[in-house]
Motif scaffolding. Structure first.
Motif, PDB file in Angstrom:
ATOM      1  N   SER A 141       0.835  -1.203   0.000  1.00 12.15           N
ATOM      2  CA  SER A 141       0.000   0.000   0.000  1.00 12.15           C
ATOM      3  C   SER A 141       0.865   1.247   0.000  1.00 12.15           C
ATOM      4  O   SER A 141       2.060   1.198   0.281  1.00 12.15           O
ATOM      5  CB  SER A 141      -0.900   0.020   1.236  1.00 12.15           C
ATOM      6  N   ASP A 142       0.242   2.375  -0.285  1.00 11.11           N
ATOM      7  CA  ASP A 142       0.930   3.628   0.000  1.00 11.11           C
ATOM      8  C   ASP A 142       0.660   3.980   1.463  1.00 11.11           C
ATOM      9  O   ASP A 142       0.123   3.170   2.220  1.00 11.11           O
ATOM     10  CB  ASP A 142       0.534   4.732  -0.988  1.00 11.11           C
ATOM     11  N   SER A 143       1.012   5.170   1.877  1.00 17.51           N
ATOM     12  CA  SER A 143       0.940   5.518   3.299  1.00 17.51           C
ATOM     13  C   SER A 143      -0.484   5.656   3.814  1.00 17.51           C
ATOM     14  O   SER A 143      -0.698   5.795   5.024  1.00 17.51           O
ATOM     15  CB  SER A 143       1.717   6.809   3.566  1.00 17.51           C
ATOM     16  N   GLY A 144      -1.488   5.578   2.920  1.00 17.47           N
ATOM     17  CA  GLY A 144      -2.877   5.657   3.371  1.00 17.47           C
ATOM     18  C   GLY A 144      -3.341   4.389   4.051  1.00 17.47           C
ATOM     19  O   GLY A 144      -4.274   4.416   4.861  1.00 17.47           O
ATOM     20  N   GLY A 145      -2.712   3.249   3.739  1.00 16.02           N
ATOM     21  CA  GLY A 145      -3.076   1.987   4.368  1.00 16.02           C
ATOM     22  C   GLY A 145      -4.328   1.359   3.774  1.00 16.02           C
ATOM     23  O   GLY A 145      -5.074   1.988   3.017  1.00 16.02           O
ATOM     24  N   PHE A 146      -4.570   0.102   4.116  1.00 10.88           N
ATOM     25  CA  PHE A 146      -5.655  -0.664   3.520  1.00 10.88           C
ATOM     26  C   PHE A 146      -7.030  -0.361   4.119  1.00 10.88           C
ATOM     27  O   PHE A 146      -8.023  -0.954   3.693  1.00 10.88           O
ATOM     28  CB  PHE A 146      -5.368  -2.163   3.638  1.00 10.88           C
ATOM     29  N   ASP A 147      -7.099   0.520   5.082  1.00  8.79           N
ATOM     30  CA  ASP A 147      -8.393   0.903   5.643  1.00  8.79           C
ATOM     31  C   ASP A 147      -8.726   2.345   5.285  1.00  8.79           C
ATOM     32  O   ASP A 147      -9.427   3.043   6.023  1.00  8.79           O
ATOM     33  CB  ASP A 147      -8.397   0.717   7.160  1.00  8.79           C
ATOM     34  N   ASP A 148      -8.247   2.811   4.118  1.00 12.46           N
ATOM     35  CA  ASP A 148      -8.416   4.221   3.753  1.00 12.46           C
ATOM     36  C   ASP A 148      -9.793   4.535   3.189  1.00 12.46           C
ATOM     37  O   ASP A 148     -10.088   5.663   2.839  1.00 12.46           O
ATOM     38  CB  ASP A 148      -7.335   4.660   2.764  1.00 12.46           C
ATOM     39  N   LYS A 149     -10.665   3.513   3.049  1.00 16.78           N
ATOM     40  CA  LYS A 149     -12.010   3.692   2.485  1.00 16.78           C
ATOM     41  C   LYS A 149     -11.928   4.207   1.050  1.00 16.78           C
ATOM     42  O   LYS A 149     -12.858   4.848   0.549  1.00 16.78           O
ATOM     43  CB  LYS A 149     -12.860   4.640   3.346  1.00 16.78           C
ATOM     44  N   SER A 150     -10.822   3.929   0.396  1.00 15.57           N
ATOM     45  CA  SER A 150     -10.568   4.486  -0.923  1.00 15.57           C
ATOM     46  C   SER A 150      -9.770   3.499  -1.756  1.00 15.57           C
ATOM     47  O   SER A 150     -10.017   2.291  -1.697  1.00 15.57           O
ATOM     48  CB  SER A 150      -9.832   5.826  -0.764  1.00 15.57           C
ATOM     49  N   PHE A 151      -8.767   3.985  -2.511  1.00 20.01           N
ATOM     50  CA  PHE A 151      -8.122   3.142  -3.510  1.00 20.01           C
ATOM     51  C   PHE A 151      -7.275   2.024  -2.912  1.00 20.01           C
ATOM     52  O   PHE A 151      -7.208   0.923  -3.477  1.00 20.01           O
ATOM     53  CB  PHE A 151      -7.287   3.990  -4.474  1.00 20.01           C
ATOM     54  N   ASN A 152      -6.627   2.250  -1.770  1.00 20.29           N
ATOM     55  CA  ASN A 152      -5.884   1.164  -1.133  1.00 20.29           C
ATOM     56  C   ASN A 152      -6.822   0.045  -0.700  1.00 20.29           C
ATOM     57  O   ASN A 152      -6.556  -1.142  -0.928  1.00 20.29           O
ATOM     58  CB  ASN A 152      -5.112   1.680   0.087  1.00 20.29           C
ATOM     59  N   GLN A 153      -7.916   0.417  -0.067  1.00 23.04           N
ATOM     60  CA  GLN A 153      -8.867  -0.572   0.426  1.00 23.04           C
ATOM     61  C   GLN A 153      -9.484  -1.361  -0.721  1.00 23.04           C
ATOM     62  O   GLN A 153      -9.579  -2.598  -0.662  1.00 23.04           O
ATOM     63  CB  GLN A 153      -9.966   0.108   1.239  1.00 23.04           C
ATOM     64  N   SER A 154      -9.897  -0.676  -1.779  1.00 26.86           N
ATOM     65  CA  SER A 154     -10.516  -1.360  -2.910  1.00 26.86           C
ATOM     66  C   SER A 154      -9.532  -2.307  -3.594  1.00 26.86           C
ATOM     67  O   SER A 154      -9.894  -3.424  -3.983  1.00 26.86           O
ATOM     68  CB  SER A 154     -11.038  -0.337  -3.923  1.00 26.86           C
ATOM     69  N   SER A 155      -8.293  -1.874  -3.737  1.00 33.19           N
ATOM     70  CA  SER A 155      -7.271  -2.733  -4.344  1.00 33.19           C
ATOM     71  C   SER A 155      -7.008  -3.957  -3.474  1.00 33.19           C
ATOM     72  O   SER A 155      -6.871  -5.089  -3.965  1.00 33.19           O
ATOM     73  CB  SER A 155      -5.972  -1.943  -4.548  1.00 33.19           C
ATOM     74  N   HIS A 156      -6.958  -3.732  -2.160  1.00 32.55           N
ATOM     75  CA  HIS A 156      -6.719  -4.832  -1.227  1.00 32.55           C
ATOM     76  C   HIS A 156      -7.847  -5.858  -1.280  1.00 32.55           C
ATOM     77  O   HIS A 156      -7.620  -7.072  -1.163  1.00 32.55           O
ATOM     78  CB  HIS A 156      -6.575  -4.271   0.189  1.00 32.55           C
ATOM     79  N   GLU A 157      -9.071  -5.370  -1.467  1.00 38.17           N
ATOM     80  CA  GLU A 157     -10.194  -6.293  -1.591  1.00 38.17           C
ATOM     81  C   GLU A 157     -10.030  -7.192  -2.819  1.00 38.17           C
ATOM     82  O   GLU A 157     -10.456  -8.350  -2.823  1.00 38.17           O
ATOM     83  CB  GLU A 157     -11.504  -5.509  -1.647  1.00 38.17           C
ATOM     84  N   GLY A 158      -9.398  -6.663  -3.878  1.00 48.85           N
ATOM     85  CA  GLY A 158      -9.110  -7.484  -5.044  1.00 48.85           C
ATOM     86  C   GLY A 158      -8.120  -8.586  -4.735  1.00 48.85           C
ATOM     87  O   GLY A 158      -8.234  -9.718  -5.237  1.00 48.85           O
TER      88      GLY A 158
END
Length: 371
Positions: free
Chosen positions: A55-72
């Motif tokens: 992830s970038d520094s936003g982390g996987f719980d950012d409710k945004s692009f990190n989280q959506s990518s992680h769900e993939g």
């Protein structure tokens, strides 16, 4: 590759945030080696195959692009029976060591999330030609052939959001702000501003856009994707200036905008929020009552498909570009605020989407992906 993604994109953008199993070690800071070893060649069996993500520094719980990518990534683990490993970066200085840990741990493919990882991804991929990489939200024509960009023409969906916002606004003022002035942020703001402009031209109106000047490519920015309080302050400033719809393009900082609008609603305001990257109704439910729509990128499905193709020996470095046409970008349903959008506006949005797809309406941004 493009056809494969098009067939699977609309399976759903959100898989749901679930916990990692014993085979999926979720880390913070610098990453440890993933469980599966071996080279990055395709065609591995499920038991031999490990897909990884940084992830970038936003982390996987950012409710945004990190989280959506992680769900993939999580969906790939479930659907393909593979092992996964994911590491959350706390700061920009973590990108390089986190990527190195994935390579040394034998990841078959490593997906990096966000524009900020572009330089580190290029450097590590160049140094490790036998490893495969994919990167969300970044394109570089000098990438080596072991990197696949996953990028989105979000200006198209943001154009629809701008038109919707202008049509729905009661004050004649709408606003947007960004986390950092980078292309993957400004592409939303460009599309939003142009959608408002198009509405004004078609309707003879003069709805104003606060927070962004497309011609000057300058506007309001938090300076990072972390300062939620600053996002709240910026949003309150827009509300004070008369804006009644705000679109934050700032990852987790969007929560600050949502909080400001929630508080304004409690005082009698009719202000509304436009979310980005994911359907905020699902990923940021605290703001359901003020959420007009979201400008979505179906990152989870694209990430899963890229991993599947690599596992099947079909890795292709050709960029995947999400558009309105292939379902890679979309305007989310209006959910609880459906009644706030007139039937005429809904019909106009349907036609506008068709016109953008056909090319009858041109949507252009300096940040648009290069085909």
């Amino acid at each position: 590759m493009k056809k494969t993604l098009q067939r699977t994109l609309m399976r759903g953008a959100t898989v749901g945030t679930v916990g990692l199993s014993a085979t999926a070690l979720l880390l913070t800071g610098c990453g440890a080696a993933p469980e599966a070893g071996g080279s990055a060649s395709g065609g591995a069996t499920s038991s031999d195959y490990t897909a990884c993500m940084v992830s970038d520094s936003g982390g996987f719980d950012d409710k945004s692009f990190n989280q959506s990518s992680h769900e993939g990534l999580l969906a790939a683990q479930k659907d393909l029976g593979i092992k996964i490993n994911a590491v959350q970066s706390k700061a920009d200085t973590d990108y390089d060591p986190n990527l190195r840990s994935m390579v040394s741990g034998g990841c078959k493919i490593t997906v990096t999330v966000g524009f900020l990882l572009g330089d580190a991804t290029k450097a590590i991929a160049t140094a490790n030609p036998n490893s495969k990489f994919a990167i969300v939200d970044y394109q570089d024509p000098t990438f080596p052939s072991n990197v696949k960009p996953i990028i989105y023409d979000t200006a198209q969906a943001a154009f629809l959001a701008g038109y919707l916002s202008a049509a729905t606004s009661k004050t004649g003022k709408v606003a947007t702000f960004g986390g950092v002035n980078i292309p993957t942020v400004t592409i939303f703001m460009d599309g939003f501003a142009d959608g408002v402009k198009y509405f004004n031209e078609k309707k003879g109106k003069s709805v104003q856009v606060l927070g962004w000047d497309k011609d000057k490519q300058d506007g309001s920015f938090v300076g990072d994707f972390k300062q939620v309080d600053k996002g709240k302050v910026l949003t309150q400033g827009f509300l004070d200036q008369g804006a009644d719809i705000v679109m934050p393009v700032a990852g987790p900082v969007g929560s600050g905008a949502g909080a400001a609008i929630n508080e304004a609603k409690a005082k009698g305001s009719d202000a509304k929020l436009v979310w980005v990257d994911s359907d905020g109704y699902l990923t940021a439910p605290d703001y359901k009552s003020v959420l007009l729509t979201s400008v979505m990128k179906t990152m989870s499905t694209a990430v899963e498909t890229v991993i599947k193709d690599d596992k099947d020996g079909k890795f292709d470095p050709t960029p995947y570009i999400g558009t309105l046409d292939n379902g890679g970008v979309a305007l989310a349903p209006f959910h609880d605020l459906d009644s706030a959008v007139s039937a005429d506006t809904k019909s106009e949005l349907d036609q506008l989407k068709k016109d953008i797809i056909s090319g009858a309406v041109k949507v252009e941004s300096k940040a648009s992906p290069k085909k």
